[in-house]
Scaffold this motif. Structure first.
Motif, PDB file in Angstrom:
ATOM      1  N   LEU A   1       2.295  -1.216  -4.018  1.00  0.00           N
ATOM      2  CA  LEU A   1       2.616  -0.594  -2.740  1.00  0.00           C
ATOM      3  C   LEU A   1       1.779   0.661  -2.529  1.00  0.00           C
ATOM      4  O   LEU A   1       1.269   0.919  -1.429  1.00  0.00           O
ATOM      5  CB  LEU A   1       4.105  -0.255  -2.678  1.00  0.00           C
ATOM      6  N   ARG A   2       1.628   1.449  -3.577  1.00  0.00           N
ATOM      7  CA  ARG A   2       0.827   2.671  -3.490  1.00  0.00           C
ATOM      8  C   ARG A   2      -0.636   2.329  -3.153  1.00  0.00           C
ATOM      9  O   ARG A   2      -1.250   2.959  -2.284  1.00  0.00           O
ATOM     10  CB  ARG A   2       0.923   3.443  -4.811  1.00  0.00           C
ATOM     11  N   ASN A   3      -1.174   1.334  -3.829  1.00  0.00           N
ATOM     12  CA  ASN A   3      -2.567   0.948  -3.584  1.00  0.00           C
ATOM     13  C   ASN A   3      -2.751   0.388  -2.170  1.00  0.00           C
ATOM     14  O   ASN A   3      -3.756   0.668  -1.502  1.00  0.00           O
ATOM     15  CB  ASN A   3      -3.027  -0.083  -4.615  1.00  0.00           C
TER      16      ASN A   3
ATOM     17  N   THR B   1      -1.940  10.020   6.506  1.00  0.00           N
ATOM     18  CA  THR B   1      -2.663  11.045   5.768  1.00  0.00           C
ATOM     19  C   THR B   1      -2.430  11.032   4.265  1.00  0.00           C
ATOM     20  O   THR B   1      -3.372  11.171   3.486  1.00  0.00           O
ATOM     21  CB  THR B   1      -2.293  12.437   6.310  1.00  0.00           C
ATOM     22  N   SER B   2      -1.168  10.879   3.833  1.00  0.00           N
ATOM     23  CA  SER B   2      -0.880  11.012   2.400  1.00  0.00           C
ATOM     24  C   SER B   2       0.521  10.495   2.126  1.00  0.00           C
ATOM     25  O   SER B   2       1.307  10.264   3.051  1.00  0.00           O
ATOM     26  CB  SER B   2      -0.963  12.485   1.977  1.00  0.00           C
ATOM     27  N   PHE B   3       0.847  10.352   0.844  1.00  0.00           N
ATOM     28  CA  PHE B   3       2.222  10.009   0.480  1.00  0.00           C
ATOM     29  C   PHE B   3       3.109  11.234   0.642  1.00  0.00           C
ATOM     30  O   PHE B   3       2.679  12.368   0.399  1.00  0.00           O
ATOM     31  CB  PHE B   3       2.301   9.506  -0.965  1.00  0.00           C
TER      32      PHE B   3
ATOM     33  N   PHE C   1      -5.028   2.727   3.755  1.00  0.00           N
ATOM     34  CA  PHE C   1      -5.031   3.003   5.190  1.00  0.00           C
ATOM     35  C   PHE C   1      -4.992   4.494   5.505  1.00  0.00           C
ATOM     36  O   PHE C   1      -4.883   4.874   6.665  1.00  0.00           O
ATOM     37  CB  PHE C   1      -3.853   2.272   5.854  1.00  0.00           C
ATOM     38  N   PHE C   2      -5.072   5.327   4.465  1.00  0.00           N
ATOM     39  CA  PHE C   2      -5.140   6.769   4.712  1.00  0.00           C
ATOM     40  C   PHE C   2      -6.409   7.071   5.512  1.00  0.00           C
ATOM     41  O   PHE C   2      -7.494   6.547   5.232  1.00  0.00           O
ATOM     42  CB  PHE C   2      -5.162   7.559   3.408  1.00  0.00           C
ATOM     43  N   GLY C   3      -6.264   7.930   6.503  1.00  0.00           N
ATOM     44  CA  GLY C   3      -7.391   8.267   7.355  1.00  0.00           C
ATOM     45  C   GLY C   3      -7.551   7.338   8.541  1.00  0.00           C
ATOM     46  O   GLY C   3      -8.450   7.532   9.366  1.00  0.00           O
ATOM     47  N   GLU C   4      -6.673   6.339   8.657  1.00  0.00           N
ATOM     48  CA  GLU C   4      -6.727   5.406   9.783  1.00  0.00           C
ATOM     49  C   GLU C   4      -5.606   5.721  10.777  1.00  0.00           C
ATOM     50  O   GLU C   4      -4.537   6.193  10.412  1.00  0.00           O
ATOM     51  CB  GLU C   4      -6.569   3.959   9.318  1.00  0.00           C
ATOM     52  N   TRP C   5      -5.885   5.425  12.050  1.00  0.00           N
ATOM     53  CA  TRP C   5      -4.856   5.472  13.081  1.00  0.00           C
ATOM     54  C   TRP C   5      -4.257   4.076  13.217  1.00  0.00           C
ATOM     55  O   TRP C   5      -4.984   3.099  13.372  1.00  0.00           O
ATOM     56  CB  TRP C   5      -5.452   5.898  14.430  1.00  0.00           C
TER      57      TRP C   5
ATOM     58  N   ARG D   1      -4.755 -13.152   3.153  1.00  0.00           N
ATOM     59  CA  ARG D   1      -5.698 -12.075   2.862  1.00  0.00           C
ATOM     60  C   ARG D   1      -7.081 -12.325   3.497  1.00  0.00           C
ATOM     61  O   ARG D   1      -7.768 -11.398   3.903  1.00  0.00           O
ATOM     62  CB  ARG D   1      -5.852 -11.903   1.356  1.00  0.00           C
ATOM     63  N   SER D   2      -7.454 -13.585   3.587  1.00  0.00           N
ATOM     64  CA  SER D   2      -8.750 -13.927   4.177  1.00  0.00           C
ATOM     65  C   SER D   2      -8.748 -13.741   5.691  1.00  0.00           C
ATOM     66  O   SER D   2      -9.684 -13.176   6.257  1.00  0.00           O
ATOM     67  CB  SER D   2      -9.111 -15.371   3.838  1.00  0.00           C
ATOM     68  N   LEU D   3      -7.667 -14.193   6.349  1.00  0.00           N
ATOM     69  CA  LEU D   3      -7.609 -14.157   7.811  1.00  0.00           C
ATOM     70  C   LEU D   3      -7.033 -12.861   8.357  1.00  0.00           C
ATOM     71  O   LEU D   3      -7.377 -12.437   9.459  1.00  0.00           O
ATOM     72  CB  LEU D   3      -6.789 -15.346   8.324  1.00  0.00           C
ATOM     73  N   ILE D   4      -6.116 -12.229   7.586  1.00  0.00           N
ATOM     74  CA  ILE D   4      -5.469 -10.990   8.043  1.00  0.00           C
ATOM     75  C   ILE D   4      -5.509 -10.001   6.882  1.00  0.00           C
ATOM     76  O   ILE D   4      -4.493  -9.727   6.236  1.00  0.00           O
ATOM     77  CB  ILE D   4      -4.011 -11.249   8.486  1.00  0.00           C
ATOM     78  N   PRO D   5      -6.669  -9.460   6.568  1.00  0.00           N
ATOM     79  CA  PRO D   5      -6.808  -8.644   5.348  1.00  0.00           C
ATOM     80  C   PRO D   5      -5.914  -7.414   5.303  1.00  0.00           C
ATOM     81  O   PRO D   5      -5.589  -6.924   4.217  1.00  0.00           O
ATOM     82  CB  PRO D   5      -8.297  -8.254   5.347  1.00  0.00           C
ATOM     83  N   HIS D   6      -5.502  -6.893   6.463  1.00  0.00           N
ATOM     84  CA  HIS D   6      -4.666  -5.688   6.495  1.00  0.00           C
ATOM     85  C   HIS D   6      -3.173  -6.008   6.483  1.00  0.00           C
ATOM     86  O   HIS D   6      -2.346  -5.111   6.611  1.00  0.00           O
ATOM     87  CB  HIS D   6      -4.999  -4.867   7.742  1.00  0.00           C
ATOM     88  N   ALA D   7      -2.809  -7.271   6.304  1.00  0.00           N
ATOM     89  CA  ALA D   7      -1.399  -7.670   6.373  1.00  0.00           C
ATOM     90  C   ALA D   7      -0.589  -7.128   5.206  1.00  0.00           C
ATOM     91  O   ALA D   7      -1.073  -7.050   4.068  1.00  0.00           O
ATOM     92  CB  ALA D   7      -1.279  -9.192   6.409  1.00  0.00           C
ATOM     93  N   PHE D   8       0.646  -6.751   5.502  1.00  0.00           N
ATOM     94  CA  PHE D   8       1.609  -6.417   4.460  1.00  0.00           C
ATOM     95  C   PHE D   8       2.222  -7.725   3.963  1.00  0.00           C
ATOM     96  O   PHE D   8       2.654  -8.565   4.757  1.00  0.00           O
ATOM     97  CB  PHE D   8       2.709  -5.514   5.029  1.00  0.00           C
TER      98      PHE D   8
END
Length: 441
Positions: free
Chosen positions: A370-372, A425-427, A377-381, A291-298
């Motif tokens: 998972l929802r959170n 955009t959305s679920f 990332f909504f609004g991101e490309w 989380r510290s080095l790759i905050p966007h990681a799944f």
């Protein structure tokens, strides 16, 4: 017009893990080299191959049900059953009416030899090596009908967790050679592959038998031109070293920001009873470092509900720990009694109703996480690899972002097996597993 009346056809059916899917695809390729083609849905196959799982009793039941259903549908076809269920309970599988050939895991990638023997006398065969005699690594790298390639880098396991039968089904840990795996990856690139998933039973043990190193394998694969994405199917937390995480975060070109790490329990006492090789403190360190080095990681995490020894107090510790972790999703499994495992000697056993309650609580927690994660990332490309569809579905296509969010968009066949930006955009229908996306026309 070509007369194809003499062409043999085969149907393939797989249960279980990505490793099984990889091996089934390799079996299909081996048969294709013999001129045996994959049957279409409306065709009667000459050969039916079932690659089974046996990770739980439910998996065994699914295997039996599938075998009987296929035999009823195609009573004249040659029925071959292989995989972990066949390895662990060959006589039980052989006793199912209509099964012609039973092959253990060491034999499955030599299926053509057994089919040749079958053709000589049509005599039922059971070929299964004892797990202690399974020593040879048999490689596999195929994509089957899918977009991703699965590259088998390791097989077997030496860990012998008390609840698990996999070492008895797959044998001891053994690895491919880096030079051979690089050849397979280059071949996938030449065939147009864009993404490779590294599979195995315990991939972090890669090289322990050959003197090679898992991180060195990752670095060598990373340099292959044409492959734009790699993922590791699953890796034990004690084998996901800080060096690997830091390299993926800072130096890797193509390893994606997604991880699948088994936890199994958030209770140190239950982890001890399971004979796991870590405790929650180490697991927390690994998650926090990612989380510290790759905050966007799944970060996907396996967890078992209702294991032997999981008393009410240990369950509360486990659930509280699971709540606290900044992960993206839990893969929840109810504990399943497996014959011959040491877990059966642990006194405390969780009632079925209580086990189901715990599974439900963890599943709801997983959906929330998972929802959170996805909503962030909504609004991101984000870059998406668009997948070949299994079937046309109302003019839509699916893919996964770099950080493994499953997305849905308007179908554009020209984009299959390509990587393009998509706006999240959305679920879709409030489903936490699928996000609606927009792509440029």
């Amino acid at each position: 017009m070509t007369d194809d009346s003499n062409i043999l056809r085969a149907s393939f059916h797989t249960l279980g893990c990505k490793l099984n899917f990889s091996e089934t695809s390799t079996i299909a390729m081996q048969l294709a080299r013999r001129g045996i083609v994959k049957s279409m849905p409306d065709e009667v196959p000459d050969i039916v191959v079932v690659n089974t799982c046996s990770v739980t009793e439910v998996a065994d039941k699914k295997g039996r049900s599938l075998i009987r259903r296929l035999r009823s549908r195609w009573p004249e076809s040659t029925l071959v059953v292989t995989g972990c269920y066949a390895q662990l309970k060959p006589n039980e599988v052989a006793s199912i009416e209509g099964v012609d050939i039973v092959l253990g895991n060491d034999e499955k990638l030599r299926i053509t030899d057994f089919l040749d023997e079958w053709e000589k006398d049509r005599r039922n065969r059971v070929a299964v090596h004892d797990y202690l005699d399974i020593r040879e690594f048999r490689g596999a790298c195929e994509c089957g009908d899918r977009t991703r390639y699965w590259l088998k880098v390791q097989d077997g396991c030496d860990y012998f967790c008390t609840y698990c039968t996999i070492p008895f089904a797959r044998g001891r840990s053994r690895s491919g050679k880096i030079s051979e795996l690089l050849y397979e990856a280059r071949s996938a690139a030449e065939a147009g592959g864009k993404e490779i998933v590294l599979t195995g039973v315990n991939v972090g043990c890669f090289g322990k038998d050959t003197g090679e190193d898992f991180l060195e394998l990752l670095k060598r694969l990373d340099s292959i031109e044409g492959i734009e994405r790699y993922r590791i199917s699953s890796i034990e937390p004690n084998l996901l070293t800080e060096e690997i995480i830091r390299w993926m975060a800072e130096d890797s070109r193509a390893f994606m920001p997604s991880f699948h790490i088994p936890l199994q329990s958030g209770s140190d006492e239950v982890l001890r009873l399971m004979n796991r090789r870590y405790r929650t403190a180490l697991f927390t360190e690994r998650i926090n470092m990612i989380r510290s080095l790759i905050p966007h990681a799944f970060i996907g995490v396996d967890i078992i509900a209702g294991a032997r020894g999981e008393t009410e107090s240990e369950w509360e510790k486990s659930f509280s720990y699971a709540e606290s972790l900044p992960v993206s999703r839990y893969h929840v499994f109810p504990y399943s009694e497996r014959p011959g495992t040491k877990a059966l000697s642990i006194d405390y056993n969780v009632a079925q109703e209580e086990k189901h309650r715990r599974v439900s609580m963890l599943t709801r927690l997983s959906d929330e996480k998972l929802r959170n994660f996805s909503r962030g990332f909504f609004g991101e490309w984000r870059s998406v690899l668009w997948e070949h569809p299994d079937a046309e579905e109302d003019g839509v296509m699916f893919g996964h972002t770099d950080n493994y969010i499953r997305v849905r968009a308007k179908a554009s066949p020209a984009l299959y097996n390509t990587i393009t930006p998509a706006l999240l955009t959305s679920f879709y229908n409030a489903d936490p597993e699928t996000v609606q996306a927009i792509i440029h026309d």
